[in-house]
Design a protein around this motif. Structure first.
Motif: not given
Length: 356
Positions: A283-303
């Motif tokens: 559970s904690a690992l998947w929640l952490q993966a959301s922040i990884v995703t946010a960091t990645f998509v921040g290259i293309f999309y506004g946050l």
């Protein structure tokens, strides 16, 4: 406006961290699930009512001097879908965007929340809750198909690959294989329902790749004219109708606040990942993966509008990581059982050797 937004996000982070008794683990996990469900609902509204907009809100209270400003008016009355009619296509593209202003905002939110919802499902103890959350994940597929959003799919892929690698490095091969098989089935399903076909079709009609590349290059070159403090806000491009300092959180921070401000922001996100790296259960690992995703998509999309979600996830992980007693931040029961069994076997072996 941007200053008040960032200040409010800081308040959200501090509040989640400190209100441990009031905002307990169960409540916060439900909050994540509710946020996801609300955004999926917005996707369906955009599918069925693409020409509508959210009119009856607090925007009705705006004085005429503010309501007459096009930017402010759009913020308070966002459309249900972004309608794109490129030259040469038979039918326009109706891309769901509610409750965000643009379709990319909707796609970024879903991409960030899908790993989090998997994490919420992994934390549930009863089968009924797990099944409902899995159905909720499946419910997002139709608006995802309609959105033809490349960044959404890339963000989810990044999250899945990240979690799979972490499980593999931990030696949890069954979980690793489970993710690989599930990912393969999900990929085949998305291809069969036409996600990739829709993306390719829209890309053939509106080739945004080259335009984005040119805009990013111009953003970098003009940032170097004021690298420390930036320009404060986006400015018109010399070659495009799109403003410089948009089309991605990375480029927005770089141009508006300089390389220093941009560096501090991504240092903050990476610091959260480093501090919560242990993530002792799925559970904690998947929640952490959301922040990884946010960091990645921040290259293309506004946050800008997604940071409350990111702060909620970050605050929850940080407080559980540093809590003296946390029922959440510990290995899953099976892992604890195996660990205790290994310890007992070791002790028995030492006792037998000492007797001999």
């Amino acid at each position: 406006m941007r200053f008040t937004l960032f200040a409010s996000y800081a308040v959200v982070l501090l509040y989640v961290i400190n209100a441990r008794k009031l905002l307990n683990t169960k409540w916060l996990l439900r909050c994540i699930g509710f946020t996801y469900a609300w955004i999926v609902l917005g996707g369906y509204i955009g599918m069925f009512f693409p020409e509508g907009s959210l009119k009856y809100t607090v925007g009705l209270l705006l004085p005429g001097s503010l309501a007459s400003n096009e930017y402010i008016f759009q913020l308070f009355t966002p459309p249900f879908a972004e309608i794109q009619e490129p030259w040469g296509v038979d039918e326009p593209f109706y891309r769901p965007s509610a409750p965000f202003l643009y379709a990319n905002g909707w796609g970024a939110a879903i991409g960030i929340l899908i790993p989090a919802v998997i994490g919420v499902a992994a934390a549930q103890r009863n089968l009924r809750s797990k099944v409902l959350l899995v159905l909720a994940l499946a419910a997002a597929v139709p608006p995802m198909v309609q959105s033809t959003n490349r960044g959404l799919l890339l963000g989810v892929v990044v999250a899945v690959v990240y979690v799979a690698i972490r499980f593999f490095l931990r030696g949890q091969l069954l979980l690793f294989l489970g993710i690989v098989l599930t990912g393969a089935v999900a990929s085949a399903t998305l291809v069969s329902v036409g996600v990739l076909e829709g993306i390719v079709e829209r890309q053939d009609a509106v080739d945004t790749t080259e335009g984005r590349g040119n805009l990013y290059l111009e953003t970098w070159q003009r940032t170097l004219e004021s690298p420390l403090f930036g320009f404060g806000a986006p400015q018109p491009s010399y070659t495009s109708e799109i403003f410089v300092g948009t089309q991605g959180m990375l480029w927005s921070l770089m141009f508006c606040y300089g390389l220093v401000g941009c560096g501090f922001f991504f240092y903050f996100l990476s610091g959260i990942l480093i501090r919560t790296w242990a993530a002792p259960n799925a559970s904690a690992l998947w929640l952490q993966a959301s922040i990884v995703t946010a960091t990645f998509v921040g290259i293309f999309y506004g946050l800008d509008r997604h940071l409350p979600i990111i702060m909620l996830l970050a605050g929850f992980l940080l407080r559980e990581r540093y809590a003296q007693q946390s029922n959440y931040w510990k290995p899953a029961p099976r892992h604890r059982y195996l660990l205790n069994t290994a310890v007992l076997e070791t002790q028995k072996a030492k006792h037998l050797r000492s007797e001999q």
